[in-house]
Write a protein that holds these residues in place. Structure first.
Motif, PDB file in Angstrom:
ATOM      1  N   ASP A 129     -53.126 -32.514  -7.221  1.00 35.44           N
ATOM      2  CA  ASP A 129     -52.700 -31.210  -6.712  1.00 35.44           C
ATOM      3  C   ASP A 129     -51.995 -31.298  -5.363  1.00 35.44           C
ATOM      4  O   ASP A 129     -51.781 -30.282  -4.708  1.00 35.44           O
ATOM      5  N   GLY A 130     -51.621 -32.530  -4.970  1.00 26.91           N
ATOM      6  CA  GLY A 130     -50.990 -32.721  -3.671  1.00 26.91           C
ATOM      7  C   GLY A 130     -51.976 -33.092  -2.586  1.00 26.91           C
ATOM      8  O   GLY A 130     -51.581 -33.594  -1.529  1.00 26.91           O
ATOM      9  N   VAL A 131     -53.257 -32.876  -2.851  1.00 27.50           N
ATOM     10  CA  VAL A 131     -54.316 -33.193  -1.897  1.00 27.50           C
ATOM     11  C   VAL A 131     -55.298 -34.197  -2.479  1.00 27.50           C
ATOM     12  O   VAL A 131     -55.706 -35.154  -1.831  1.00 27.50           O
ATOM     13  N   ARG A 132     -55.676 -33.977  -3.738  1.00 27.52           N
ATOM     14  CA  ARG A 132     -56.665 -34.836  -4.390  1.00 27.52           C
ATOM     15  C   ARG A 132     -56.184 -35.237  -5.774  1.00 27.52           C
ATOM     16  O   ARG A 132     -55.443 -34.504  -6.439  1.00 27.52           O
ATOM     17  N   GLY A 133     -56.637 -36.401  -6.203  1.00 26.82           N
ATOM     18  CA  GLY A 133     -56.413 -36.845  -7.565  1.00 26.82           C
ATOM     19  C   GLY A 133     -57.727 -36.817  -8.325  1.00 26.82           C
ATOM     20  O   GLY A 133     -58.773 -37.191  -7.786  1.00 26.82           O
ATOM     21  N   VAL A 162     -62.613 -39.222  -8.256  1.00 30.16           N
ATOM     22  CA  VAL A 162     -61.973 -38.238  -7.375  1.00 30.16           C
ATOM     23  C   VAL A 162     -61.454 -38.966  -6.149  1.00 30.16           C
ATOM     24  O   VAL A 162     -62.223 -39.621  -5.428  1.00 30.16           O
ATOM     25  N   ALA A 163     -60.164 -38.865  -5.902  1.00 30.93           N
ATOM     26  CA  ALA A 163     -59.541 -39.460  -4.723  1.00 30.93           C
ATOM     27  C   ALA A 163     -59.111 -38.327  -3.803  1.00 30.93           C
ATOM     28  O   ALA A 163     -58.197 -37.564  -4.138  1.00 30.93           O
ATOM     29  N   ALA A 164     -59.800 -38.221  -2.666  1.00 28.79           N
ATOM     30  CA  ALA A 164     -59.507 -37.130  -1.725  1.00 28.79           C
ATOM     31  C   ALA A 164     -59.877 -37.567  -0.321  1.00 28.79           C
ATOM     32  O   ALA A 164     -60.870 -38.274  -0.120  1.00 28.79           O
ATOM     33  N   ALA A 165     -59.084 -37.152   0.657  1.00 27.98           N
ATOM     34  CA  ALA A 165     -59.353 -37.402   2.077  1.00 27.98           C
ATOM     35  C   ALA A 165     -59.555 -38.886   2.365  1.00 27.98           C
ATOM     36  O   ALA A 165     -60.388 -39.256   3.193  1.00 27.98           O
ATOM     37  N   GLY A 166     -58.802 -39.733   1.670  1.00 25.46           N
ATOM     38  CA  GLY A 166     -58.893 -41.170   1.894  1.00 25.46           C
ATOM     39  C   GLY A 166     -60.116 -41.822   1.305  1.00 25.46           C
ATOM     40  O   GLY A 166     -60.424 -42.986   1.619  1.00 25.46           O
ATOM     41  N   LEU A 167     -60.819 -41.109   0.425  1.00 21.30           N
ATOM     42  CA  LEU A 167     -62.042 -41.622  -0.184  1.00 21.30           C
ATOM     43  C   LEU A 167     -61.963 -41.544  -1.698  1.00 21.30           C
ATOM     44  O   LEU A 167     -61.341 -40.632  -2.250  1.00 21.30           O
TER      45      LEU A 167
END
Length: 226
Positions: free
Chosen positions: A25-29, A103-108
């Motif tokens: 979504d542009g922020v998280r995968g 979940v890939a989000a905020a570098g995690l």
């Protein structure tokens, strides 16, 4: 974050019992691979599980749930899996399946899984380094690498999976996302039945022609921008 998904039916089955899906979504995968078992209805379950996880996770994020820390993402994944379990098995859905959700989000990166779907990372020109350990009879000590497991018939006896009788109880694996690395999420048809060379070729190409496999083969490749 660039990603691609593929799923190929194996020769041993009349239908592809794998499911695979991804959203960014542009922020998280959000990345999901599911491997239906031989039980009746497992192919339908696999695709329904993928669809419902993607829908419910995105709905909960839109409603204000956070996944910016490993603990938050893990809690959200568990909540989604429980909701999906209630929703699917209150209908005519049957069968069982291995699953892995990343979940890939905020570098995690936060992963929830049960069964023999696996996640790995590619470093330069080396083979995939798998960092989740399959739940199967051959791996009951949790001390064997994927190449050892691939040669053991006991790997086909799954010790944990998504099924009606048990609420989801995923193992959680977390790591930091490194800029420029390549992540792989795959069913056992990919990591166990294909050679390291074939795996590497499939990560770089749309298709090997012909690719003849007995088991269904599904994988997601995710390139993290540098």
């Amino acid at each position: 974050m660039i990603h691609s998904t593929r799923s190929l039916k194996g020769r041993a089955r009349d239908e592809n019992r794998d499911g695979v899906g991804a959203r960014f979504d542009g922020v998280r995968g959000l990345f999901v691979v599911v491997d239906g078992t031989s039980r009746p209805g497992s192919g339908q379950l696999a695709q329904a599980l993928v669809d419902q996880i993607l829908i419910l996770y995105c709905e909960k994020v839109a409603a204000g749930h956070s996944d910016n820390r490993h603990e938050e993402a893990a809690a959200l994944l568990k909540e989604v899996l429980n909701d999906v379990h209630n929703r699917l098995f209150s209908t005519a859905i049957t069968g069982s399946a291995s699953y892995l959700v990343g979940v890939a989000a905020a570098g995690l990166l936060t992963i929830a899984y049960e069964g023999d779907c696996c996640a790995g990372v590619v470093f330069s020109n080396s083979p995939i380094s798998w960092f989740t350990s399959p739940h199967c009879l051959a791996n009951w000590k949790r001390d064997r690498d994927h190449r050892q497991l691939a040669a053991d018939p006991g790997r086909h006896r799954i010790s944990r999976c998504f099924k009606a009788r048990n609420k989801p109880d995923p193992e959680i694996v977390t790591r930091t996302i490194i800029e420029g690395e390549k992540l792989v999420f795959a069913t056992d048809g990919f990591w166990a039945d294909l050679s390291d060379v074939t795996q590497a070729q499939l990560l770089e190409a749309e298709m090997l022609d012909p690719l003849r496999v007995d088991d269904d083969v599904s994988w997601i490749v995710v390139q993290i921008p540098a």
